[in-house]
Design a protein around this motif. Structure first.
Motif, mmCIF file in Angstrom:
data_model
loop_
_atom_site.group_PDB
_atom_site.id
_atom_site.type_symbol
_atom_site.label_atom_id
_atom_site.label_comp_id
_atom_site.label_asym_id
_atom_site.label_seq_id
_atom_site.Cartn_x
_atom_site.Cartn_y
_atom_site.Cartn_z
ATOM 1 N N TRP A 89 0.733 3.433 -6.297
ATOM 2 C CA TRP A 89 -0.210 2.316 -6.436
ATOM 3 C C TRP A 89 -1.405 2.378 -5.493
ATOM 4 N N THR A 108 8.908 -0.888 -3.718
ATOM 5 C CA THR A 108 7.792 -1.839 -3.739
ATOM 6 C C THR A 108 8.333 -3.241 -3.499
ATOM 7 N N SER A 168 3.833 1.998 4.955
ATOM 8 C CA SER A 168 3.675 1.159 3.772
ATOM 9 C C SER A 168 2.227 0.703 3.659
ATOM 10 N N TYR A 209 -1.106 -2.775 -10.029
ATOM 11 C CA TYR A 209 0.257 -3.263 -10.235
ATOM 12 C C TYR A 209 0.281 -4.506 -11.119
ATOM 13 N N GLU A 225 3.805 -1.233 -1.032
ATOM 14 C CA GLU A 225 4.518 -0.026 -1.494
ATOM 15 C C GLU A 225 4.835 0.877 -0.301
#
Ligand code: CLR
Length: 412
Positions: free
Chosen positions: A375, A128, A152, A395, A143
């Motif tokens: 996440w 991350t 990502s 997060y 992430e």
């Protein structure tokens, strides 16, 4: 001035505050790296690439001296260098003129590619990266949600806008150039200050990046293709054409574009270069030319030709070390070694973390476990109908509760 914010802007500001997003970012952003010069051993790109024709970047094992000290997660964070253009867009009364600024923001993401012929570190699965700027009022989080293919998912927020999307690139070395095709869609929710439209949704896809001039020994990054930035609420569109350099280099860096109203009539004409400036003027010739965006100067003596913004990304202050997830790129040892010009350590540590990733995968496979990102989750965008990555776990909320560090898996 908080009293002038619209109610949706105020609500987002409250969220950023109560989730203590700027905790850890007390120190001013750094202006230099530890080392002054980039003394990587110089190797000819062609000498190494000539045996790799037809391969994509994920299937190439290149010596670490081809890397720069950033990760692909941080390269996505570099999209945030010119958020001031979005902050400006929010203040613009007219939706078509606003769209010209949004287009300029989308194009501004390419200025960082000048003189950066190096491979960013490929993020590990579950890696991350967070980045917040109290002075600019935004927070960013990304992430690595898939390893093969590398994907990502990112989400950036400010009181005035949210910017989010998927970074997934298909790359291929075809023998002459090294082409990088971005596949994901990027979204922008803008909350205009005039309050007439509470929130607008825009989306676009990035253009192709390409390393050319490899054989002749003068590699440069070119960016070309058409970018269509759509305002899904008003059905207005901005089309930007990035011209490829061509044989004579005559069109280098050139962008030409238009902002079209909902009937397809051009109202603004956009022109300029992605390495320098972008302007807009009314297509009917009335009024004066407006400067939409201008590049930040590159400081001298910064290794890897990083932009001033990129220099700030991997800084690990004591304040930040107490806050970020243990999966944060800043804690990745091979990249840290690269940044400090310890190239042998960088190579060794890179092998070690990649081996660790393979071992973890084997254990997961042996137990029949299917990996899911921590996440984000795949979903359908409520307005555009595209597939997108929706925030699943929060997060910043976990971070504020002090639960982030103890719940972080050990991936480095
Ligand atoms: C361009 C701006 C976009 C995000 C993005 C994604 C992939 C990046 C690309 C940018 C710039 C060029 C890039 C590429 C991945 C690999 C490629 C960094 C940041 C480099 C130049 C390839 C090097 C090849 C080696 C063989 C040296 O918003």
């Amino acid at each position: 001035d908080e009293s002038k914010l619209t109610s949706v802007q105020k609500k987002k500001l409250e969220k950023l505050k109560t989730e203590q997003s700027f905790l850890g970012y007390e120190d001013p952003p750094r202006a230099r790296l530890k080392i002054a010069n980039d003394d990587r051993p110089k190797i000819s790109l062609w000498a190494v690439l000539k045996s790799l024709i037809g391969k994509d970047m994920t299937r190439m094992t290149l010596p670490v001296s081809f890397n720069e000290c950033t990760s692909l997660l941080q390269r996505c964070a570099e999209d945030m260098e010119y958020t001031s253009v979005l902050d400006k867009a929010v203040t613009i009364e007219d939706s078509l003129e606003r769209l010209a600024y949004v287009g300029a923001f989308a194009a501004s993401e390419y200025a960082s590619t000048i003189d950066r012929i190096a491979k960013p570190f490929n993020p590990l699965l579950g890696e991350t990266y967070e980045y917040a700027r109290p002075d600019k009022g935004f927070r960013f989080f990304i992430e690595q949600v898939s390893h093969h293919p590398p994907i990502s998912a990112a989400m950036a927020e400010s009181p005035f806008w949210d910017y989010y999307g998927e970074s997934a690139v298909k790359s291929k070395f075809n023998g002459r150039s090294f082409d990088i095709n971005p596949l994901g869609v990027w979204f922008l929710n803008l909350r205009p200050s005039n309050g007439k439209i509470v929130e607008e949704t825009y989306s676009w896809k990035k253009v192709t990046s390409s390393v050319v001039g490899i054989i002749v020994g003068n590699p440069v990054v070119d960016n070309y293709g058409e970018m269509v930035i759509q305002n899904h609420i008003t059905n207005e569109k901005c089309v930007l054409k990035f011209k490829s350099r061509g044989w004579t280099n005559a069109n280098s860096y050139e962008i030409k574009g238009n902002v079209y109203d909902k009937n397809g009539e051009s109202v603004w004409t956009i022109g300029g270069r992605w390495n320098d400036k972008l302007y807009a003027k009314r297509t009917d010739g009335s009024g004066s030319k407006k400067l939409l965006w201008q590049v930040n100067p590159r400081p001298e003596g910064i290794p890897f030709n990083l932009t001033p913004f990129a220099v700030t990304l991997n800084a690990l202050t004591e304040n930040l070390e107490r806050q970020v997830a243990r999966t944060d790129t800043r804690l990745r040892p091979d990249q840290r070694a690269m940044e400090e010009a310890r190239y042998d350590d960088a190579a060794q540590e890179k092998n070690r973390v990649e081996e660790k990733q393979r071992t973890t995968k084997k254990q997961r496979d042996a137990q029949g476990e299917v990996y899911g990102p921590k996440w984000f989750e795949k979903s359908i965008h409520p307005i555009t109908g595209d597939e997108y990555w929706k925030v699943k776990n929060h997060y910043w909320l976990e971070r504020a509760k002090g639960e982030l560090i103890k719940n972080s898996p050990d991936i480095f």
